[in-house]
Scaffold this motif. Structure first.
Motif, PDB file in Angstrom:
ATOM      1  N   ARG A  63      50.269  46.891  35.196  1.00 52.00           N
ATOM      2  CA  ARG A  63      50.257  45.864  36.234  1.00 52.00           C
ATOM      3  C   ARG A  63      50.998  44.607  35.771  1.00 52.00           C
ATOM      4  O   ARG A  63      51.752  44.003  36.542  1.00 52.00           O
ATOM      5  CB  ARG A  63      48.819  45.514  36.621  1.00 52.00           C
ATOM      6  N   THR A  97      50.256  38.646  37.890  1.00 52.59           N
ATOM      7  CA  THR A  97      49.104  39.512  38.141  1.00 52.59           C
ATOM      8  C   THR A  97      48.968  39.829  39.623  1.00 52.59           C
ATOM      9  O   THR A  97      48.692  40.972  40.007  1.00 52.59           O
ATOM     10  CB  THR A  97      47.824  38.844  37.624  1.00 52.59           C
ATOM     11  N   GLY A 100      51.811  42.227  40.642  1.00 55.62           N
ATOM     12  CA  GLY A 100      51.540  43.562  40.118  1.00 55.62           C
ATOM     13  C   GLY A 100      50.440  44.274  40.882  1.00 55.62           C
ATOM     14  O   GLY A 100      50.516  45.479  41.132  1.00 55.62           O
ATOM     15  N   THR A 101      49.408  43.533  41.267  1.00 60.19           N
ATOM     16  CA  THR A 101      48.335  44.117  42.074  1.00 60.19           C
ATOM     17  C   THR A 101      48.858  44.598  43.418  1.00 60.19           C
ATOM     18  O   THR A 101      48.509  45.689  43.896  1.00 60.19           O
ATOM     19  CB  THR A 101      47.214  43.096  42.279  1.00 60.19           C
ATOM     20  N   LEU A 104      51.005  47.894  42.831  1.00 62.08           N
ATOM     21  CA  LEU A 104      50.206  49.069  42.478  1.00 62.08           C
ATOM     22  C   LEU A 104      49.289  49.497  43.617  1.00 62.08           C
ATOM     23  O   LEU A 104      49.098  50.697  43.858  1.00 62.08           O
ATOM     24  CB  LEU A 104      49.385  48.782  41.221  1.00 62.08           C
TER      25      LEU A 104
END
Length: 249
Positions: A63, A97, A100-101, A104
């Motif tokens: 992530r 973060t 990336g969340t 994903l």
């Protein structure tokens, strides 16, 4: 035939995007300048809950890698994402973060949806399930933004209430004979609420940088997307909350 072609094109585009995102690349001038501009932004200390909430170290590394790649691309293209940055500042989270969340979760929804439909025995061919999977992936990609905005608005309301209490404490300290700097620091030292901690940090940064205390608080309000003067006007029904030098009338 058309749904199958659209589904295949969407899958191919998604795979190509993931490969390009994870492929090591030599940073160009624009990417380097964007990274330097990001490093010029003030560093915010992450809370223990924000920094240590990983249940799987490998997933956390993936992530972080994906989020940093997306953040670099965002910086290269000059997308400000002002509202998202303000919401993340309120929640004390990093942009990498969050991105990336989003990536994903969108990819997971895109893969998970066809698997569930296959387990349920959906026999409508491949075209429609893949189109629905694309829609599920888009929903999963934008879901963190919706959740972040809702949580940030709740925290902003909390911050406005604490700011009003902070101004009341400053006014009481001034009425007790203290000077303005001492009154500000004494008021911000009252309690360990996250808003008071951020206020205390803003005042400390203002003293280090040579700004006035109200300029430091104004910068904090701009960073969090909170209108401090509007908060003061809502709280200033009595003269005691009208603190001299605040710039709010």
């Amino acid at each position: 035939m058309i749904p199958q072609l659209l589904a295949g094109a969407s899958v191919g585009a998604g795979v190509l995007l993931i490969v390009l995102m994870l492929r090591p690349r030599v940073p160009g001038v624009a990417a380097t300048l964007g990274r330097l501009d990001q490093q010029r932004r003030p560093r915010r200390s992450m809370t223990a809950s924000a920094a240590g909430s990983s249940a799987d170290g490998r997933l956390e590394r993936v992530r972080a890698t994906v989020g940093e790649r997306i953040e670099a691309e965002v910086a290269v293209r000059g997308w400000p994402l002002t509202r998202t940055r303000e919401d993340l500042a309120v929640m004390n989270r990093s942009m990498s973060t969050h991105l990336g969340t989003k990536a994903l979760l969108g990819l997971g929804a895109f893969i998970w949806f066809p698997v569930v439909m296959a387990l349920l025995g959906f026999g409508g061919g491949l075209g429609m399930p893949l189109i629905l999977a694309l829609a599920a992936g888009l929903f999963g990609f934008f879901l963190p933004d919706l959740a972040l905005r809702s949580e940030a608005e709740k925290r902003r309301r909390d911050f406005r209430h604490v700011t009003g209490a902070f101004l009341d404490l400053v006014a009481m300290n001034l009425a007790g004979g203290r000077g303005l700097p001492e009154a500000l620091m004494a008021a911000s030292s009252f309690g360990d609420h996250w808003a008071m901690v951020r206020m205390r940090q803003a005042l400390s940064n203002a003293r280090i940088m040579g700004w006035t205390p109200w300029e430091g608080i104004a910068r904090l309000g701009n960073e969090l997307g909170v209108d401090g003067c509007a908060t003061s006007r809502r709280r200033s029904r009595s003269p005691v909350t009208k603190v001299p030098g605040s710039g709010c009338r």
